[in-house]
Design an enzyme around this catalytic site. Structure first.
Site, PDB file in Angstrom:
ATOM      1  N   ARG A 123      -3.385  -0.866  -5.229  1.00 40.05           N
ATOM      2  CA  ARG A 123      -3.289   0.175  -3.604  1.00 40.05           C
ATOM      3  C   ARG A 123      -4.227  -0.571  -2.616  1.00 40.05           C
ATOM      4  O   ARG A 123      -2.959  -1.367  -1.989  1.00 40.05           O
ATOM      5  CB  ARG A 123      -4.758   0.692  -4.557  1.00 40.05           C
ATOM      6  CG  ARG A 123      -4.642   1.394  -5.571  1.00 40.05           C
ATOM      7  CD  ARG A 123      -5.156   2.522  -6.255  1.00 40.05           C
ATOM      8  NE  ARG A 123      -4.703   3.592  -7.242  1.00 40.05           N
ATOM      9  CZ  ARG A 123      -5.410   4.620  -7.915  1.00 40.05           C
ATOM     10  NH1 ARG A 123      -6.769   4.993  -7.820  1.00 40.05           N
ATOM     11  NH2 ARG A 123      -4.870   6.056  -8.300  1.00 40.05           N
ATOM     12  N   SER A 124      -5.284   0.022  -2.020  1.00 41.95           N
ATOM     13  CA  SER A 124      -5.694  -1.461  -1.056  1.00 41.95           C
ATOM     14  C   SER A 124      -5.927  -2.356  -0.986  1.00 41.95           C
ATOM     15  O   SER A 124      -6.382  -3.089   0.096  1.00 41.95           O
ATOM     16  CB  SER A 124      -6.728   0.264  -0.306  1.00 41.95           C
ATOM     17  OG  SER A 124      -6.356   1.453   0.261  1.00 41.95           O
ATOM     18  N   GLY A 125      -5.700  -2.687  -1.816  1.00 39.19           N
ATOM     19  CA  GLY A 125      -5.679  -4.705  -2.232  1.00 39.19           C
ATOM     20  C   GLY A 125      -4.428  -5.140  -1.646  1.00 39.19           C
ATOM     21  O   GLY A 125      -4.300  -5.875  -1.053  1.00 39.19           O
TER      22      GLY A 125
ATOM     23  N   LYS B  41      -4.178  -4.010   1.318  1.00 39.38           N
ATOM     24  CA  LYS B  41      -4.538  -4.176   2.935  1.00 39.38           C
ATOM     25  C   LYS B  41      -4.736  -5.593   3.204  1.00 39.38           C
ATOM     26  O   LYS B  41      -4.779  -6.642   4.518  1.00 39.38           O
ATOM     27  CB  LYS B  41      -5.586  -3.638   2.768  1.00 39.38           C
ATOM     28  CG  LYS B  41      -5.421  -1.403   3.438  1.00 39.38           C
ATOM     29  CD  LYS B  41      -6.758  -1.069   3.674  1.00 39.38           C
ATOM     30  CE  LYS B  41      -5.740   0.256   3.458  1.00 39.38           C
ATOM     31  NZ  LYS B  41      -5.329   1.573   3.097  1.00 39.38           N
TER      32      LYS B  41
END
Length: 391
Positions: free
Chosen positions: A68-70, A72
């Site tokens: 997921r946003s990891g 980014k």
């Protein structure tokens, strides 16, 4: 469940194993892995539970999950690496690389504003379908045409989904390659990290199914009730919070092979705990049988605060450097020198230059909450305690 935990820890870090076991016994963990590097050497390598959140096959060494946003943090490293190599100027207008982005008063938006969630386009007037989101040409055009929600550079708010197309388009305009290609060739490959933005078909068999799991009860003292303003922001369909997280609608099926193969640098990277830890280790030092990616100057850039205070999207206070979250209330990391990124509902990766620690945690059980997952936090606290910093 504790009997299913496998792997090793170095002497002095047994508390991390204890915390990992307790995650299964008390915090609702189904399947997960955690890896910690210290000075480029692996000191924690643990995994357990089931490969799939809804299955019975055991988690194996090398099982991968969606970050997921990891993701980014990996995308941010790509832009910082381009800057380090003199190919991307952080202070240049985004429009100097991507002329179409100048529309609607965004001509003064800088590259650093993109990284620090200050560019002012956390949502789109019309959400994209999953197919549209996977089309970089179409999605980038939608972001470029979007009127900003605030003057770029004047405030910050988490760009939950649009971060994908903002960062990917800058990489494409500078290098001619997609974000997934650049990460594979210039980051993951050289350091030997199993992380992908756009999952190759040959690696699909390693990825477990994810799904929601209930967080621990508040009465156990494991997660406090969020403030009313935060709850209301997530419940109100017209709020900037809901619009930012709902930029792709309807929401994607994260177990769909087509979605995993798409390149969305803000939300759908795939990786192992070892891959995530090794990636962060390579930013702050040389890893075993691999390269170092960041110079000391770039590490300082990554850990220097650019945005802080009330976040227009997350509502609660947040702290960002140039693309990475920094240690704070919204995302507690190891120490004030840490930089990294959580993934909504679970995953966490970060580096701590002062201690030489690099940390990677992945899970198949997605709990409620955007940052500060209690399972990841229990592991971080155990690492901190093992280093003599207290729990």
């Amino acid at each position: 469940m504790s009997s299913e935990v496998k792997g090793q820890v170095a002497d002095g870090f047994e508390a991390v194993r204890d915390a990992f076991i307790r995650n299964f016994e008390a915090l609702g963990e189904r399947g997960a892995a955690v890896v910690v590097h210290h000075g480029g050497r692996k000191i924690v390598d643990l995994y357990g539970g089931t490969r799939d959140v809804d299955g019975e096959a055991p988690w194996e060494s090398g099982t991968a999950q969606i970050l997921r946003s990891g993701t980014k943090g990996i995308a941010a490293a790509a832009l910082l690496l381009l800057h380090q190599r003199g190919e991307l100027d952080l202070d240049a207008p985004v429009g100097s690389y991507w002329p179409e982005f100048k529309a609607h008063g965004k001509e003064d938006a800088r590259v650093r504003d993109v990284l620090a969630h200050r560019v002012g386009v956390p949502a789109l007037d019309r959400p994209l379908t999953v197919a549209e989101a996977a089309d970089q040409d179409l999605a980038a055009a939608a972001v470029a045409a979007q009127e900003p929600f605030w003057a770029p550079g004047t405030d910050h708010g988490y760009h939950a989904q649009t971060y994908s197309w903002l960062t990917a388009e800058l990489v494409r305009r500078v290098t001619g390659r997609s974000m997934g290609e650049y990460v594979a060739e210039q980051i993951a490959g050289p350091v030997g990290a199993d992380v992908w933005i756009g999952l190759p078909e040959a690696q699909a068999h390693r990825v477990g199914r994810v799904g929601p799991v209930e967080p621990p009860a508040t009465g156990q003292g494991l997660r406090s009730r969020p403030k009313r303003a935060i709850v209301e922001a997530y419940e109100n369909p017209d709020s900037l919070t809901r619009r930012a997280f709902g930029t792709i609608a309807p929401a994607a099926d994260e177990n769909d092979p087509a979605y995993r193969a798409a390149q969305l640098p803000g939300s759908n990277g795939i990786g192992t705990a070892e891959g995530l830890a090794r990636f962060y280790a390579s930013l702050i030092g040389e890893v075993e049988d691999g390269a170092r990616l960041f110079s000391a100057e770039t590490v300082q850039l990554a850990r220097t605060e650019v945005s802080s205070g009330p976040d227009r999207v997350l509502i609660s206070p947040s702290r960002f450097g140039l693309g990475h979250m920094l240690h704070g209330i919204a995302s507690p990391l190891l120490s004030p020198t840490s930089f990294g990124h959580p993934g909504r509902g679970g995953a966490l990766g970060f580096a701590d230059p002062e201690s030489g620690i690099a940390f990677g945690y992945v899970t198949n059980g997605m709990q409620k909450g955007v940052t500060a997952d209690p399972r990841a936090q229990a592991l971080v606290k155990a690492v901190r305690g093992a280093l003599g910093g207290g729990a």
